[in-house]
Write a protein that holds these residues in place. Structure first.
Motif, PDB file in Angstrom:
ATOM      1  N   LEU A  65     -13.895  -5.600  -1.755  1.00  0.00           N
ATOM      2  CA  LEU A  65     -12.648  -6.279  -2.120  1.00  0.00           C
ATOM      3  C   LEU A  65     -12.749  -7.796  -2.037  1.00  0.00           C
ATOM      4  N   ARG A  74      -3.546  -8.097  -3.568  1.00  0.00           N
ATOM      5  CA  ARG A  74      -2.774  -8.938  -4.476  1.00  0.00           C
ATOM      6  C   ARG A  74      -3.454 -10.295  -4.575  1.00  0.00           C
ATOM      7  N   ASP A  79      -0.458  -3.965   1.755  1.00  0.00           N
ATOM      8  CA  ASP A  79      -0.914  -4.026   0.364  1.00  0.00           C
ATOM      9  C   ASP A  79      -2.021  -3.023   0.083  1.00  0.00           C
ATOM     10  N   CYS A  80      -2.947  -2.913   1.010  1.00  0.00           N
ATOM     11  CA  CYS A  80      -4.120  -2.055   0.807  1.00  0.00           C
ATOM     12  C   CYS A  80      -4.514  -1.459   2.149  1.00  0.00           C
ATOM     13  N   GLU A  88      -3.947  -2.008  -3.404  1.00  0.00           N
ATOM     14  CA  GLU A  88      -4.873  -3.016  -3.919  1.00  0.00           C
ATOM     15  C   GLU A  88      -4.544  -4.387  -3.355  1.00  0.00           C
ATOM     16  N   SER A 113      -2.422 -11.695   0.828  1.00  0.00           N
ATOM     17  CA  SER A 113      -2.480 -10.242   0.774  1.00  0.00           C
ATOM     18  C   SER A 113      -3.077  -9.730   2.076  1.00  0.00           C
TER      19      SER A 113
END
Length: 253
Positions: A89, A239, A226-227, A237, A201
Motif C-alpha cells: 500500500l 484514501r 479506511d483499510c 482502501e 488515511s
C-alpha cells in the motif's frame, strides 16, 4: 547480587518482558542446558518466572502490561503476513505515521529502502532504519516508557500534532465488529488518536486473535477505519489525494 551472564539475562528479561531459551543460548554462546540452569537459578532467587521454552519478567503482570518483547512473539506468522500486505500500500515519497505496536515494527522490518518519511513514537522502529539511508525517520520524543519501548504523554502528542502524514499504520489490543479498534492503555490510545488525526488515511494492522474482544479505550471507530489488514487479507482502501510524492513531512497546526 548478580554478576556476569545472570545479571545480563535479568536485564534482557526486564527490558523485553520475555525471552526464549534458544535465543539466549545463541546470544551468550553457551548451551541451551546452561541457560536453563541459569533461568532455574534466577527463578529460585525471585528474579523472573520460567515458562515453557523461556522466561518472563516479574515487573508487571496482566494482558494490558505486556511488554514489547512479549507482544512481538505473539502470532508471529500472522503479523509477518500482515506486514507484507501493508508494504504493497506504500508508495515512494509517502509520509507515514507508525505507532509503537509490534505489528508496526514488523511492517518497518519489511519496508524497502525507498524514499519515505517515517514519523513514530517507537524507539525500536527508529533504530531499525539506521542502515537504510533513503528512509527519513522523525522521532516525536516525549516521556520514554521502557516497558513499551516508546515515547508517550502530552509532549509526544503535541509533537505529533505538528505534522501531517499520508497514512497512519496502527494496531490495537482488541477489535470488536460494529465498534472498532480498542487499546488497554489510555496513554497508548491517546498517541494513536493523535496520529490518526494528523493522517490523510489510516490502516489498521490486526491479526484475527484480537477479534471479538474489547478494551479500555476506543482508538479508531469502525466507521473511520479506511483499510484493515488481517492475515486473511485486506479490506477497504487507502484514501489518497494528489499523486505527486512529497519529500518532506508537512507541518500543520
Amino acid at each position: 547480587m548478580l554478576f556476569g551472564r545472570l545479571r545480563e539475562i535479568v536485564n534482557r528479561v526486564d527490558h523485553l518482558g520475555s525471552v526464549v531459551v534458544t535465543d539466549l543460548a545463541e546470544q551468550f554462546d553457551v548451551s541451551v542446558e546452561t541457560i536453563r540452569r541459569d533461568l532455574r537459578t534466577l527463578e529460585e532467587s525471585g528474579y523472573l518466572r520460567r515458562t515453557h521454552g523461556g522466561a518472563v519478567s516479574l515487573l508487571e503482570t496482566g494482558v494490558e502490561a505486556l511488554a514489547f518483547g512479549s507482544r512481538k512473539q505473539e502470532n508471529l506468522g500472522a503479523k509477518k503476513v500482515i506486514a507484507q500486505s501493508a508494504v504493497k500500500l506504500i508508495r515512494d515519497g509517502d509520509v507515514l505515521m507508525m505507532d509503537q505496536s509490534s505489528s508496526a515494527w514488523y511492517l518497518a522490518q519489511s519496508l524497502p529502502d525507498i524514499n519515505l518519511t517515517i514519523i513514530t513514537n517507537s524507539v525500536r522502529i527508529v533504530f531499525d532504519f539506521v542502515q537504510r539511508p533513503k528512509i527519513k525517520v522523525i522521532s516525536v520524543g516525549g516521556e520514554y516508557f521502557e516497558r513499551y519501548g516508546a515515547f508517550l504523554g502530552a509532549i509526544t502528542i503535541s509533537n505529533i500534532l505538528g505534522f501531517h502524514a499520508d497514512i497512519c499504520f496502527h494496531s490495537c489490543a482488541a477489535f470488536q465488529e460494529g465498534e472498532g479498534a480498542w487499546d488497554n492503555n489510555e496513554l497508548n490510545a491517546a498517541v494513536k488518536k493523535a496520529m490518526l488525526r494528523r493522517s490523510k488515511s489510516n490502516v489498521l494492522l490486526c491479526d484475527k486473535s484480537k477479534f471479538n474482544h474489547t478494551g479500555f479505550a476506543l482508538v479508531n471507530p469502525v466507521d473511520r477505519i479506511d483499510c484493515m489488514i488481517t492475515e486473511e487479507g485486506v479490506t477497504g482502501e487507502v484514501r489518497r489525494g494528489a499523486d505527486s510524492p512529497r519529500k518532506e513531512p508537512r507541518r500543520g497546526l
